[in-house]
Design a protein around this motif. Sequence first.
Motif: not given
Length: 313
Positions: A33-41, A149-163
């Motif tokens: 359940n990534v974040d509000f917007n990820y699935a739209k991209f 990957f572009e979304y994670f690079r530019k828009c994902y606000e949490n540290p990747l280790y939270t995954g």
Amino acid sequence: MKSLVIFLLKICLLATLLVSGYILSIYKISNENVDFNYAKFTHKAGSITVGLSRANYAINPEIIENEFNTQINLPALNFAFNRLQSQYGDVLLKSIKKKIDTNSNNGLFILSVNPGSFLIPNSIKNNFSEADKNSILNKVVNQNSSPNFEYFRKCYENPLYTGLYKPKSSNRFFHSNGWAENKSNYTNSSLTKELLKRRKKFIRNKQKVFLSKHTLSNYRIEKFKETIEYLKNYGQVVIVRTPCDKEVIDLESDYFPNFNLLINEISSNFNVPYFNYTNATKYTTFDGAHLVSQSAIEFTKDLCQDIKNYQQQ
């Protein structure tokens, strides 16, 4: 020389491990359940809903697919965001052109509207080059990739280790079809009623400040018309004003008393229906403006039935 080679090999190994860890983290997070917007991209759509946060919570694409089945082009996607990301304009229209399947003329395109859809800050007025330049839609060029990957690079606000950790339980859930679901279940306790009352008052006060600092934009209105004209080439366009609390509607009417007249005129000129649910009282919000999940499901079914009735006329 030998020590230098060993050193470089270690650097390469470390870099490989870091890159591999980065990629694996993204793959894992993208399945959660990534974040509000990820699935739209992550994929293209045959039918879409666009608009602000009210549409994001109010319109469930799964219901649309079940109600229309093979009558419309699938999949259906909720491509609504919020008032800082997806107001009508060049940026949104360019994104819509990337999202929809242009090989079909059987799409269903739900354009959600409220005054916030057409506002522009008083500070920039007619400087349209400044409008929406910081929006997610403008930042992410590749809008149909999974994982993105572009979304994670530019828009994902949490540290990747939270995954690496299981997401905390929440009333909010972000579906792969773009729908933002709020599962809040308010009881009749006096405490819950008081908390809900305070939340709604807080949201209205924020909205009042927002409206006072913005102006209805002819640029956005014209781009809305252009969006309708473009989408009509690929299917049925409908305009919707989603239900919310009367106090919210009254506040918007105080600032923009002729808003519904404007939308009715556009609807008539382009021969597309306008479904205005501002007088509906049977739906429940969790903050005055956004529907809880059960009301969103009920509302989406009602909207689908109204669209079917229109098409049969």
